[in-house]
Design a protein around this motif. Structure first.
Motif, PDB file in Angstrom:
ATOM      1  N   ASP A 224       0.919  -1.312  -0.081  1.00  0.00           N
ATOM      2  CA  ASP A 224       0.098  -0.065   0.000  1.00  0.00           C
ATOM      3  C   ASP A 224       0.844   1.194  -0.081  1.00  0.00           C
ATOM      4  O   ASP A 224       2.198   1.236   0.434  1.00  0.00           O
ATOM      5  CB  ASP A 224      -0.885   0.048   1.361  1.00  0.00           C
ATOM      6  CG  ASP A 224      -2.162  -0.642   1.273  1.00  0.00           C
ATOM      7  OD1 ASP A 224      -2.541  -1.209   0.001  1.00  0.00           O
ATOM      8  OD2 ASP A 224      -2.576  -0.963   2.029  1.00  0.00           O
ATOM      9  N   ASP A 272      -3.321   4.943  -0.482  1.00  0.00           N
ATOM     10  CA  ASP A 272      -4.392   4.042   0.121  1.00  0.00           C
ATOM     11  C   ASP A 272      -4.888   4.328   1.463  1.00  0.00           C
ATOM     12  O   ASP A 272      -5.896   3.901   1.905  1.00  0.00           O
ATOM     13  CB  ASP A 272      -3.738   2.574   0.052  1.00  0.00           C
ATOM     14  CG  ASP A 272      -3.455   2.408  -1.298  1.00  0.00           C
ATOM     15  OD1 ASP A 272      -4.156   1.976  -2.319  1.00  0.00           O
ATOM     16  OD2 ASP A 272      -2.130   2.021  -1.647  1.00  0.00           O
ATOM     17  N   LYS A 297      -8.402   4.373   1.083  1.00  0.00           N
ATOM     18  CA  LYS A 297      -9.179   3.198   1.598  1.00  0.00           C
ATOM     19  C   LYS A 297      -9.411   2.995   3.153  1.00  0.00           C
ATOM     20  O   LYS A 297     -10.307   2.539   3.583  1.00  0.00           O
ATOM     21  CB  LYS A 297      -8.696   1.879   0.931  1.00  0.00           C
ATOM     22  CG  LYS A 297      -8.769   1.897  -0.585  1.00  0.00           C
ATOM     23  CD  LYS A 297      -7.654   0.721  -0.997  1.00  0.00           C
ATOM     24  CE  LYS A 297      -7.566   0.796  -2.375  1.00  0.00           C
ATOM     25  NZ  LYS A 297      -6.836  -0.438  -2.730  1.00  0.00           N
TER      26      LYS A 297
END
Length: 521
Positions: A224, A272, A297
């Motif tokens: 990530d 992310d 996210k």
């Protein structure tokens, strides 16, 4: 922690994805020889993904994991040869978030020295006290802090940014560094919101357990891209760095947090995940969101309570991505609230992650019934090893006292009422300032609020509320009191309502209550 759960979690997050056998073998060998310290985590990441981007910052550009490890090793050899740093020494780190701080921490640990993470908000007097109490051998510092070093003990060696770069560049290739005779520790200074900061010795993980506890509840994945906005000298920022290394993530750093610049950076280099402290989310909400919105996210916060309504407001703008970890320097983590928890109860601290024990105890050490307020005790794999002064905290049945008061619901949600020391007794009634604070924070005119207890000749103590309003807004003190009176008991109504331009905060965003108490002499 049971093996099936560990394997399942590591698989879900991509850590057990097959790779080149020679790389996997090198990765496991690095962990076996160097353990799970930050130095060991960097070595395993460089062994498995040497060409993967490790750090991106404003001044250092881009470094791969292999380049980051090479620089840390050169700095370690230079410290050993030029400064005589050995295992057991303590090296202070007075730096903002950038690659040089990471290299310095890893270099210290490669030698078995302890890295003392110094709060960048300390005054010159506090810094001198920390240097003496922690017996610093060396202080690595950013140039901007040079004027604060005048009161340091004369025997503390100082390395500024130019000196660090010169040492790193000039270090000659030498013998391969060997694992030190002792693990280098990270020593995190407590926030010091009510007094002088204390050094807390952080343990070295002994396996995947601590990582699994976090990434089971916070859905981070291998490779990530992660922006760490929380200061790395803070427990949460340092934990983010540990997790990022374990996941071989790309770490994005900025020396200073600026809400507009942060959103611009998130748009320019899609991330992310974002690691932050709650006050940073408040500031982000004051800036118009970019179009398109950053494709985050995960937004993971810790370090202080989420003010009233912030969780739902933030998720209303950026989606159900918010995770709130409740913990402390001493206990690491206690509970994690995921987006579903926060939608249901925006002020909850969530639930204990896998492998964590949490109990609410009365003064005698007995469990209290669900819904009743008591002292929060926590047990996990990363309880601190004690303060560097030799002092500790109360333990009961393997659980450590957090110093906080809270309650558990019947279905396991934790709610934190505040510090034990913050609770006041007003006219014989127990009053929790945080409850009043959370309510006032919901007023649309209020930018930030702090509620504290102050002496009162009639009632013993009374509440005082300090409010900073949003630009252009007005509010009357009696209107604030009437608003609180409408929702809470009469003894929770603040007798004093003080309007200020801003609340005094430390470098991690915590309100400095001692500064507010100066209003009362």
């Amino acid at each position: 922690m049971d093996l099936p759960f560990v394997v399942a979690t590591l698989t879900r997050r991509g850590l057990l994805t097959p790779g080149r056998p020679i790389r996997v073998a090198a990765q496991l060998g690095a962990l076996r020889r160097w353990g799970w310290s930050l130095a060991g985590e960097l070595r395993q990441a460089a062994a498995r993904d040497p060409g993967c981007t490790a750090v991106v910052d404003e001044h250092g550009g881009t470094l791969t994991y292999q380049e980051l490890l090479d620089r840390a090793e050169r700095l370690a050899r230079a410290m050993r040869a030029g400064l005589g740093v050995r295992a057991g020494d303590r090296i202070g780190m007075l730096c903002r978030n950038h690659h040089g701080l990471i290299e310095s921490i890893v270099a210290a640990m490669l030698l078995g020295a302890d890295a003392v993470l110094v709060n960048t908000g300390l005054s010159a007097t506090q810094l001198a006290t920390v240097a003496e109490e922690q017996a610093l051998r060396v202080l690595v510092h950013d140039d901007e802090f040079a004027e604060r070093l005048l009161g340091l003990p004369a025997d503390v060696l100082r390395i500024d940014e130019r000196g660090r770069e010169e040492m790193t560049a000039a270090a000659l290739p030498g013998d391969q560094l060997q694992p030190p005779e002792r693990d280098g520790r990270a020593i995190v200074l407590t926030s010091g919101t009510t007094g002088a900061p204390k050094g807390a010795r952080r343990p070295t993980p002994n396996g995947f357990g601590p990582l699994v506890s976090i990434i089971d509840r916070i859905p981070l994945h291998v490779r990530d891209t992660v922006m760490i906005a929380a200061p790395i000298f803070h427990t949460w920022g340092y934990a983010a760095l540990q997790v990022a290394f374990a996941l071989r993530a790309t770490i994005v750093l900025h020396r200073r947090f600026d809400p507009a610049a942060t959103l611009a950076a998130l748009a320019a280099r899609p991330c992310d995940a974002l690691f932050a402290v709650p006050v940073m989310l408040q500031r982000l909400m004051e800036v118009p969101p970019p179009d398109p919105r950053p494709p985050l996210k995960v937004v993971a916060v810790s370090g202080s309570a989420l003010p009233g309504g912030l969780a739902t407001a933030f998720m209303g703008r950026y989606g159900d991505v918010l995770h709130n970890l409740y913990g402390s320097t001493e206990v690491s983590w206690a509970s994690i609230a995921d987006p579903a928890d926060l939608r249901r109860a925006p002020d909850t601290a969530g639930r204990p992650p896998h492998g964590t024990r949490l109990k609410i105890l009365d003064q005698a050490g007995n469990p209290v019934p669900d819904g009743q307020v008591g002292r929060i005790f926590v047990g996990n794999e990363m309880l601190f090893e004690g303060y560097t002064s030799g002092a500790g905290r109360e333990r009961r049945d393997g659980l450590l006292d957090t110093g906080d008061l809270g309650r558990l619901t019947a279905d396991g949600l934790l709610f934190v009422n505040g510090r034990v020391d913050d609770m006041i007794v007003s006219g014989g009634e127990n009053v929790f300032p945080s409850e009043v604070e959370d309510l006032i924070a919901r007023l649309p005119q209020v930018r930030e609020v702090a509620v504290i207890g102050v002496p009162d000749p009639e009632y013993g103590e009374r509440l005082a509320a300090f409010l900073a309003l949003r630009p252009g807004e007005t509010l009357d003190a009696e209107a604030v009191r009437e608003y609180v009176r409408r929702y809470l008991a009469r003894f929770s109504v603040p007798r004093d309502v003080v309007f200020v331009k801003y609340l005094p905060r430390n470098a991690t965003g915590k309100v400095l209550n001692r500064e507010l108490r100066r209003y009362y002499g």
